[in-house]
Design an enzyme around this catalytic site. Structure first.
Site, short mmCIF file in Angstrom:
data_model
loop_
_atom_site.label_atom_id
_atom_site.label_comp_id
_atom_site.label_asym_id
_atom_site.label_seq_id
_atom_site.Cartn_x
_atom_site.Cartn_y
_atom_site.Cartn_z
N CYS A 112 0.89 -1.31 0.22
CA CYS A 112 -0.08 0.10 -0.04
C CYS A 112 0.80 1.45 0.04
O CYS A 112 0.28 2.48 -0.18
CB CYS A 112 -1.14 0.00 1.41
SG CYS A 112 -2.17 -1.05 0.89
N1 COA Z 1 -20.04 -8.56 8.92
C1 COA Z 1 -20.31 -8.63 10.18
N2 COA Z 1 -19.58 -9.01 11.34
C2 COA Z 1 -18.39 -8.88 10.80
C3 COA Z 1 -17.76 -8.75 9.64
C4 COA Z 1 -18.81 -8.68 8.68
N3 COA Z 1 -18.22 -8.54 7.29
N4 COA Z 1 -16.39 -9.01 9.87
C5 COA Z 1 -16.08 -9.10 11.17
N5 COA Z 1 -17.39 -9.14 11.62
C6 COA Z 1 -17.25 -9.19 13.14
C7 COA Z 1 -16.10 -9.92 13.89
O1 COA Z 1 -16.24 -11.44 13.62
C8 COA Z 1 -15.96 -9.39 15.05
O2 COA Z 1 -16.96 -10.32 15.84
P1 COA Z 1 -16.74 -10.66 17.49
O3 COA Z 1 -16.67 -9.37 18.26
O4 COA Z 1 -17.76 -11.38 17.81
O5 COA Z 1 -15.37 -11.42 17.28
C9 COA Z 1 -16.53 -8.04 15.04
O6 COA Z 1 -17.37 -7.95 13.74
C10 COA Z 1 -15.40 -7.10 15.06
O7 COA Z 1 -14.43 -7.51 14.20
P2 COA Z 1 -13.14 -6.73 14.20
O8 COA Z 1 -12.48 -7.40 12.72
O9 COA Z 1 -12.40 -6.61 15.29
O10 COA Z 1 -13.54 -5.26 13.54
P3 COA Z 1 -12.91 -3.98 13.57
O11 COA Z 1 -13.46 -2.96 14.02
O12 COA Z 1 -11.22 -4.10 13.98
O13 COA Z 1 -12.71 -3.68 11.92
C11 COA Z 1 -11.22 -3.87 10.01
C12 COA Z 1 -12.17 -4.29 10.94
C13 COA Z 1 -10.38 -4.77 9.12
C14 COA Z 1 -12.30 -2.85 9.20
C15 COA Z 1 -10.25 -2.77 10.85
O14 COA Z 1 -9.63 -3.79 11.90
C16 COA Z 1 -9.16 -2.18 10.11
O15 COA Z 1 -9.57 -1.52 9.03
N6 COA Z 1 -7.85 -2.38 10.18
C17 COA Z 1 -6.76 -1.89 9.54
C18 COA Z 1 -6.83 -2.59 8.44
C19 COA Z 1 -5.77 -2.01 7.37
O16 COA Z 1 -5.43 -0.64 7.64
N7 COA Z 1 -5.15 -2.86 6.56
C20 COA Z 1 -4.15 -2.30 5.72
C21 COA Z 1 -4.48 -3.02 4.34
S1 COA Z 1 -3.48 -2.29 3.19
#
Ligand code: COA
Length: 375
Positions: free
Chosen positions: A157
């Protein structure tokens, strides 16, 4: 005479098709429901876990993404396919990745009034190259009729800021006067559309940045005041696809051959890394946060960007301070901060300063401080 690198113009190519969260969730839920039906016995016996359902509200709240542009929609939203269908082309045709890069590049060249014959080098900087070789940049160079040389670089990225610094260093050293840096990102090709936690993250796009010596620019441009790059190894964003595992069966259990991440850890570890980097770059350039009219941040997650901008500015950031394109484009890997810059820079006047900032797998992060300069 000192060579001063500037960004003279940028280009943006956006695919025609887009997929809304509702459409994506509908196909994901149809796929997971079918999978669960097919594995009902094992699920009941407790030998396999049922696939969870995805949710539109979660996606928007957790990421800020509402929609994404994609190069092929029909395959992605078909529960029996769940991937983009991009037909292979014969070697005599321009390849897909080169084609979209050329589309963005032509815009940047036209906007700068620059003929291809005046470009000295092409850098193709992106998360994924379409093939091992010949380099994408060399094909792009050929398609545009550019002389000189081209090469590919991949810093996930952060590829664009690393590409801009490399181009700027060529200009400073005098080895090139005009460098075309392109970021073709077909992120849907390395996204696992059957993984609920990440199926919504990415979109497709191509961006182009023309980095030139100030003395050859024709119109308004952006002086590059400084740039900084940093890498620090982490397995929290990883894709194991590569030439040594080409024979691996492409099953959905083979998840690590597509994008995988520990999103929470990425969030926690990358935010302080990027904030510290921006602060030390401001110090190095003797600037205050108030000297920044705008930060064009990498577009991975709206909450992450909100936090980074607030920590740097010492207050909540407005959309003018730190614009987002996540709602319509999703995460487009290296292209994200360049899309934000391209779409949100017209209100700058001479002397206004802003910061392009990327971060992502590696970990890798880069900053490019620019100042508007009018002809
Ligand atoms: N629909 C519904 N629920 C979902 C889901 C979806 N598509 N995806 C995950 N969940 C659930 C998870 O299972 C979790 O449930 P639990 O609490 O029962 O375990 C809950 O939602 C929270 O998931 P989590 O992964 O902790 O969410 P988050 O708030 O951290 O958001 C991201 C996830 C990936 C969007 C976020 O962490 C993020 O953007 N991080 C940075 C990523 C990044 O910058 N990456 C670089 C790539 S270049």
């Amino acid at each position: 005479m000192t060579n001063i690198p500037v960004i003279s113009k940028t280009g943006l190519w956006t695919p025609e098709e887009s997929v809304s969260n509702a459409e994506l969730v509908e196909s994901f839920n149809a796929w997971s429901t079918k999978w669960n039906d097919e594995h009902a016995e094992e699920i009941a016996a407790g030998t396999v876990e049922a696939k969870p359902l995805s949710n539109v509200e979660f996606i928007e709240k957790a990421s800020g993404i509402k929609s994404r542009y994609v190069i092929n929609k029909s395959g992605i939203v078909d529960p029996d396919i769940m991937r983009p269908v991009i037909p292979e082309r014969p070697d005599t045709d321009v390849s897909v990745l080169a084609e979209i890069a050329v589309n963005a590049a032509r815009q940047a060249l036209d906007a700068a009034g620059r003929d291809a014959s005046e470009i000295d080098a092409v850098i193709c900087a992106a998360s994924n190259m379409q093939r091992a070789y010949p380099a994408m940049a060399v094909e792009i160079q050929d398609a545009l009729g550019i002389n000189g040389f081209g090469f590919d670089m991949n810093v996930a990225c952060s590829s664009a800021t690393f590409g801009i610094q490399t181009a700027a260093d060529f200009v400073r050293s005098g080895s090139a006067k005009s460098v075309l840096m392109v970021n073709p990102e077909i992120c849907s090709g390395h996204l696992n559309f059957t993984d609920r936690d990440s199926h919504f993250i990415f979109g497709d796009v191509a961006t182009a940045v023309l980095v030139e010596n100030k003395d050859i620019t024709n119109g308004d441009h952006w002086e590059i005041l400084g740039s900084s790059l940093k890498t620090q190894f982490s397995n929290n964003i990883r894709n194991n696809f590569g030439f040594l595992n080409r024979a691996a069966p492409e099953t959905r259990d083979n998840k690590d051959k597509l994008f995988v991440q520990e999103g929470r850890k990425v969030f926690k570890e990358v935010v302080p890394m990027v904030v510290a980097m921006i602060q030390s770059e401001l110090d190095r350039l003797n600037l205050q946060p108030t000297d920044l009219k705008r930060m064009w941040l990498h577009q991975a997650n709206a909450n992450m960007n909100r936090l980074i901008a607030a920590k740097v500015l010492g207050r909540e950031a407005t959309p003018e301070d730190s614009p987002t394109v996540l709602d319509t484009y999703a995460n487009t890997s290296s292209a994200g901060s360049i899309i934000a810059f391209h779409k949100h820079c017209d209100d700058f006047e001479a002397g206004d300063r802003g910061l392009i900032c990327s971060f992502g797998a590696g970990y890798s992060a880069g900053t490019v401080m620019v100042e508007k300069s009018c002809a």
